[in-house]
Scaffold this active site. Structure first.
Site, short mmCIF file in Angstrom:
data_model
loop_
_atom_site.label_atom_id
_atom_site.label_comp_id
_atom_site.label_asym_id
_atom_site.label_seq_id
_atom_site.Cartn_x
_atom_site.Cartn_y
_atom_site.Cartn_z
N ASP A 1 0.83 -1.21 0.00
CA ASP A 1 0.00 0.00 0.00
C ASP A 1 0.86 1.26 0.00
OD1 ASP A 1 -2.42 1.38 0.01
OD2 ASP A 1 -3.29 0.13 1.56
N GLY B 1 -2.67 4.97 -8.35
CA GLY B 1 -2.58 5.72 -9.59
C GLY B 1 -2.08 7.13 -9.43
N ASP C 1 -9.71 3.81 -4.05
CA ASP C 1 -10.46 2.65 -3.57
C ASP C 1 -11.87 2.60 -4.14
OD1 ASP C 1 -8.23 2.22 -2.09
OD2 ASP C 1 -9.20 2.37 -0.13
#
Length: 521
Positions: free
Chosen positions: A163, A198, A218
């Site tokens: 993440d 992104g 998300d």
């Protein structure tokens, strides 16, 4: 919390160069870990549990059990992945991450062993920052890359989602490359999912870094979120391919926030876009209707097609969108998607997909399973938020594009001469022995090669089937220009089953530019 997992991507180009073969589709420079030659299929708990108390060892074992008992494993779902909140808030005295004993009383290795015992693979989560995304502040991997990679390898981890939270402003490429290198040194093949949301256009740099990269923020379980992710992802087709995929985030199918039509659109568009199919719902609570969506093998086949092409948009007009996807056997997948609030007729043509001219085409509806023929028009009345999915094939034969073939050293796939079928053509090296080779499925009674020859002399080739020359010195005459395409046909007796068709140049000029191979029955 940001959800995607990106996998360490592949340097297929280097391995192929060493072997003297070049894949027909232009391969992005990628770190070849041999993983995820098709998009990953599996499960991640975050969309359904987040950090709630029901995220436990027992829940994850139950998911692995359901993969087997519900037939998900049989249709391709492989990875059982856990997300944030699996660890304690602090590392131990050795600096290692520690599984939360309340959630995972037997530890992560025991859970991975259980998943492996079901014939499945196990995935884990951490962040490329000092802490993960949950507000409880679980430790992240920044500065601990090799230590964490070695620990994951020792536990039997097969997949890492990395993440982007608490990244301390460190350059994204630096952070994600550090974990790539650590995974490579860990001694275990671990697919690498870059969850960078992104933000820094990872599709432009992540192919040598990860196996997949998030292209969006998300997802949530509502139409506006899902279709927004599709819209953001669908223009990035050029960056996807075997071992390196665009990831518009996990599936919401079964979580209850959308209609059946919307979930079919969700699943169908993800398959068309060669996206990861990671189930984000608690399978213990999913309806049979939603299981039917998740287990639709015709739709899954689009996602898992070995050519690895992401669909492109043929047209988008006021929320009425037509997608086309080139498939390895020469078929096309077509999605007629209605993003509007009213039923609408959406249309395209077979020729627009580049499948090539034929007297008729077969359309298989991948939801209803009905089939029909058309002379070229592909059209349907599509309800609001629904998507009609067709697999389109030429009646009486199968087309294999040259861009899905294998070229000998020096050959390239080009698109600089207009008029070709599909997405490009094979430009073989100018040398005796230069070859183009297709893997095909019989039966067939004739081979037809689409080609262009802009020179003044024929370019002869030997045609072989399964290593035996069946037609020697077949001429491919001049066509007048490289943009003028013609065909050469030879009769053949090809039995049912898999075969290798190769054309090999017999002169120093090499072969003509080859567009496709049609098998006729």
């Amino acid at each position: 919390m940001s959800l995607s997992r990106r996998f360490a991507s592949a340097l297929a180009a280097l391995a192929l160069a060493a072997s003297g073969l070049v894949l027909s589709s232009p391969a992005a420079l990628a770190l070849e870990n041999g993983l995820l030659r098709v998009p990953p299929m599996g499960f991640n708990n975050w969309n359904s549990t987040q950090c709630k108390a029901d995220f436990t060892e027992g829940m994850i074992k139950g998911i692995a059990d359901l993969f087997v008992s519900k037939g998900l494993k049989d249709v391709g779902y492989t990875y059982v992945n856990i997300d944030d909140c699996w660890a304690l808030p602090s590392r131990n005295s050795a600096g290692d991450l520690v599984p939360d004993p309340a959630r995972f009383p037997h530890g992560i290795k025991s859970l991975a062993d259980y998943v492996h015992g079901k014939g499945l693979k196990f995935g884990i989560y951490t962040s490329a920052g000092t802490k993960t995304c949950n507000k409880a502040g679980f430790p992240g991997g920044l500065g601990h890359e090799q230590q964490d990679a070695n620990l994951f390898a020792s536990w039997g981890v097969d997949y890492l989602k990395y993440d982007n939270c608490n990244n301390q402003g460190v350059d994204a490429q630096q952070r994600y490359k550090a974990m790539r290198d650590a995974l490579a040194k860990s001694g275990r093949p671990i697919a690498y999912s870059i969850c960078e949301w992104g933000q820094n256009q990872p599709w432009t740099w992540a192919a040598p870094v990860g196996n997949l990269w998030r292209t969006t923020g998300d997802i949530s379980d509502k139409w506006s979120s899902m279709i927004g992710k599709a819209q953001a992802n669908r223009g990035l087709a050029q960056y996807a391919g075997p071992g390196h995929w665009n990831d518009p985030d996990m599936l919401e199918v079964g979580n209850g926030g959308m209609t059946t039509a919307e979930y079919r659109t969700h699943f169908g568009l993800w398959a068309m876009m060669a996206a990861p199919l990671l189930i984000g719902s608690d399978l213990r609570k999913v309806s049979e209707d939603d299981f039917a969506i998740l287990k639709n093998t015709d739709v899954i086949a689009l996602d898992q097609d070995p050519l690895g092409k992401q669909a492109t948009v043929l047209s988008a007009n006021a929320g009425l969108v037509v997608y086309s996807k080139v498939l390895a056997n020469g078929d096309r997948a077509v999605a007629l998607s209605n993003e509007t609030a009213s039923t609408a007729t959406i249309s395209t043509t077979a020729s627009a997909t580049g499948i090539g001219a034929a007297p008729s085409y077969t359309l298989k509806d991948l939801w209803s399973k009905g089939t029909r023929t058309t002379t070229g028009t592909i059209s349907a009345s599509v309800p609001s938020h629904a998507t009609v999915l067709y697999r389109v094939s030429s009646s009486g034969g199968t087309r294999y594009e040259a861009e899905s073939a294998t070229l000998s050293a020096g050959g390239t796939v080009d698109s600089n001469h207009a008029g070709y079928s599909g997405t490009g053509f094979a430009n073989g090296a100018n040398a005796v022995g230069s070859s183009v080779e297709w893997q095909v499925t019989g039966p067939a009674t004739a081979l037809t090669f689409g080609y262009a020859n802009g020179t003044a002399a024929a370019r002869p080739v030997d045609v072989s089937v399964d290593g035996t020359v069946v037609a020697a010195g077949v001429p491919f005459p001049p066509t007048g220009a490289w943009t003028t395409w013609s065909t050469v046909t030879r009769a053949v007796s090809l039995a049912a089953g898999a075969h290798t068709i190769r054309v090999t140049a017999t002169t120093a000029d090499g072969p003509a530019n080859l567009d496709y191979l049609d098998l006729s029955r």
